[in-house]
Scaffold this active site. Sequence first.
Site, mmCIF file in Angstrom:
data_model
loop_
_atom_site.group_PDB
_atom_site.id
_atom_site.type_symbol
_atom_site.label_atom_id
_atom_site.label_comp_id
_atom_site.label_asym_id
_atom_site.label_seq_id
_atom_site.Cartn_x
_atom_site.Cartn_y
_atom_site.Cartn_z
ATOM 1 N N GLU A 126 0.884 -1.344 0.278
ATOM 2 C CA GLU A 126 0.004 0.134 0.034
ATOM 3 C C GLU A 126 0.970 1.337 0.180
ATOM 4 O O GLU A 126 1.837 1.307 0.328
ATOM 5 C CB GLU A 126 -0.959 0.048 0.892
ATOM 6 C CG GLU A 126 -1.691 -1.044 1.258
ATOM 7 C CD GLU A 126 -1.879 -1.289 2.731
ATOM 8 O OE1 GLU A 126 -2.071 -1.193 3.967
ATOM 9 O OE2 GLU A 126 -3.265 -2.615 2.673
ATOM 10 N N TYR B 154 7.552 1.588 -7.537
ATOM 11 C CA TYR B 154 7.370 0.140 -7.559
ATOM 12 C C TYR B 154 6.587 -0.511 -8.963
ATOM 13 O O TYR B 154 6.986 -0.917 -9.972
ATOM 14 C CB TYR B 154 5.927 0.430 -7.038
ATOM 15 C CG TYR B 154 5.769 0.764 -5.258
ATOM 16 C CD1 TYR B 154 7.133 0.081 -4.728
ATOM 17 C CD2 TYR B 154 5.805 1.353 -4.409
ATOM 18 C CE1 TYR B 154 7.218 0.165 -3.255
ATOM 19 C CE2 TYR B 154 5.351 1.989 -2.611
ATOM 20 C CZ TYR B 154 6.950 1.109 -2.475
ATOM 21 O OH TYR B 154 6.824 1.171 -1.468
HETATM 22 C C1 LIG Z 1 10.748 6.067 -1.577
HETATM 23 C C2 LIG Z 1 12.039 5.603 -1.670
HETATM 24 C C3 LIG Z 1 12.732 4.685 -0.631
HETATM 25 C C4 LIG Z 1 13.213 5.126 -2.975
HETATM 26 O O1 LIG Z 1 13.907 5.225 -2.514
HETATM 27 P P1 LIG Z 1 15.607 5.492 -3.475
HETATM 28 O O2 LIG Z 1 16.933 4.155 -2.920
HETATM 29 O O3 LIG Z 1 15.903 6.572 -3.536
HETATM 30 O O4 LIG Z 1 15.576 4.312 -4.376
HETATM 31 P P2 LIG Z 1 15.983 4.150 -5.943
HETATM 32 O O5 LIG Z 1 17.113 5.051 -5.804
HETATM 33 O O6 LIG Z 1 16.364 2.592 -5.776
HETATM 34 O O7 LIG Z 1 15.093 4.174 -7.286
HETATM 35 C C5 LIG Z 1 14.923 3.359 -8.336
HETATM 36 C C6 LIG Z 1 13.812 3.795 -8.493
HETATM 37 O O8 LIG Z 1 12.988 4.652 -8.568
HETATM 38 C C7 LIG Z 1 12.111 5.600 -9.084
HETATM 39 N N1 LIG Z 1 12.303 6.952 -7.743
HETATM 40 C C8 LIG Z 1 12.248 6.787 -6.695
HETATM 41 N N2 LIG Z 1 12.879 8.013 -6.488
HETATM 42 C C9 LIG Z 1 11.645 9.118 -7.279
HETATM 43 C C10 LIG Z 1 11.932 10.170 -7.000
HETATM 44 N N3 LIG Z 1 12.397 11.426 -6.091
HETATM 45 N N4 LIG Z 1 10.494 10.717 -7.779
HETATM 46 C C11 LIG Z 1 10.668 9.771 -9.118
HETATM 47 N N5 LIG Z 1 11.015 8.613 -9.025
HETATM 48 C C12 LIG Z 1 11.807 7.718 -8.232
HETATM 49 C C13 LIG Z 1 12.928 5.436 -10.236
HETATM 50 O O9 LIG Z 1 12.004 5.347 -11.257
HETATM 51 C C14 LIG Z 1 13.571 4.572 -9.862
HETATM 52 O O10 LIG Z 1 14.749 4.683 -11.177
HETATM 53 P P3 LIG Z 1 15.657 5.857 -11.918
HETATM 54 O O11 LIG Z 1 17.025 5.984 -10.809
HETATM 55 O O12 LIG Z 1 16.110 4.930 -12.906
HETATM 56 O O13 LIG Z 1 15.128 6.610 -12.598
HETATM 57 C C15 LIG Z 1 13.018 7.244 -0.992
HETATM 58 O O14 LIG Z 1 11.863 7.732 -1.286
HETATM 59 C C16 LIG Z 1 12.045 6.915 0.663
HETATM 60 O O15 LIG Z 1 13.234 6.127 2.045
HETATM 61 N N6 LIG Z 1 10.920 7.521 0.962
HETATM 62 C C17 LIG Z 1 10.887 7.896 2.289
HETATM 63 C C18 LIG Z 1 9.763 6.476 2.618
HETATM 64 C C19 LIG Z 1 8.493 6.064 1.454
HETATM 65 O O16 LIG Z 1 8.266 6.892 1.132
HETATM 66 N N7 LIG Z 1 8.555 4.558 1.437
HETATM 67 C C20 LIG Z 1 7.101 4.144 0.487
HETATM 68 C C21 LIG Z 1 6.616 4.039 1.430
HETATM 69 S S1 LIG Z 1 5.150 3.120 0.689
#
Ligand SMILES: CC(C)(COP(=O)(O)OP(=O)(O)OC[C@H]1O[C@@H](n2cnc3c(N)ncnc32)[C@H](O)[C@@H]1OP(=O)(O)O)[C@@H](O)C(=O)NCCC(=O)NCCS
Length: 156
Positions: free
Chosen positions: A112, A124
């Site tokens: 979710e 995702y």
């Molecule tokens: C969501 C979260 C876990 C992503 O972590 P991350 O390590 O930065 O993600 P990644 O570097 O592995 O990104 C993989 C893909 O996700 C997408 N993505 C990640 N961050 C993004 C952003 N800020 N905006 C758009 N796309 C994004 C992209 O498609 C990316 O692929 P690309 O690098 O080839 O473009 C991080 O932003 C976070 O911890 N957020 C707060 C907690 C949260 O919201 N968790 C999810 C709850 S459901």
Amino acid sequence: MPLMNQQPLLHIRVMIEDDLEAVVAIEVASYPVPWKHEHFKDEIAARYSWPFVAVEEGNVVGYACLMSLFEEAQILNIAVQSSRRGRGIARMLLEHAFSLALEKGAEVMSLEVRASNIAAISLYEKLDFTRVGIRTGYYESTEDAILMEKPLKESP
Ligand SMILES: CC(C)(COP(=O)(O)OP(=O)(O)OC[C@H]1O[C@@H](n2cnc3c(N)ncnc32)[C@H](O)[C@@H]1OP(=O)(O)O)[C@@H](O)C(=O)NCCC(=O)NCCS
């Protein structure tokens, strides 16, 4: 001669109680309604839960909590330290969750996500989750949750 037991710079391992101070610090910085220490402690102890952390140079930089029961797996929580985002750590955590869930016999993974969480939804979708439903007013009675799923096994 190569050093024995040398860890790669970034690796994933099982979450332990000693990680919880770092995990909760990331959690509090990541969510408007964060999980508490006890919640992670319960995940570490729970029979069908597999929480794990990403560790870089000895520091916890992200984590995910996976639950897997029979054919269904669920990502209960995932976050990456804000200064380490955008470097593929969440992707690595999810790929670890996919193989772990498959190992436990799961066929589908669900989660979710807040409708406003564009970064997470993009993440995702990039990893082949699709939107399968909405829970209206799920978060604090005001924000919708998007339900997403990904098949873990190719259909025959
Ligand atoms: C969501 C979260 C876990 C992503 O972590 P991350 O390590 O930065 O993600 P990644 O570097 O592995 O990104 C993989 C893909 O996700 C997408 N993505 C990640 N961050 C993004 C952003 N800020 N905006 C758009 N796309 C994004 C992209 O498609 C990316 O692929 P690309 O690098 O080839 O473009 C991080 O932003 C976070 O911890 N957020 C707060 C907690 C949260 O919201 N968790 C999810 C709850 S459901």
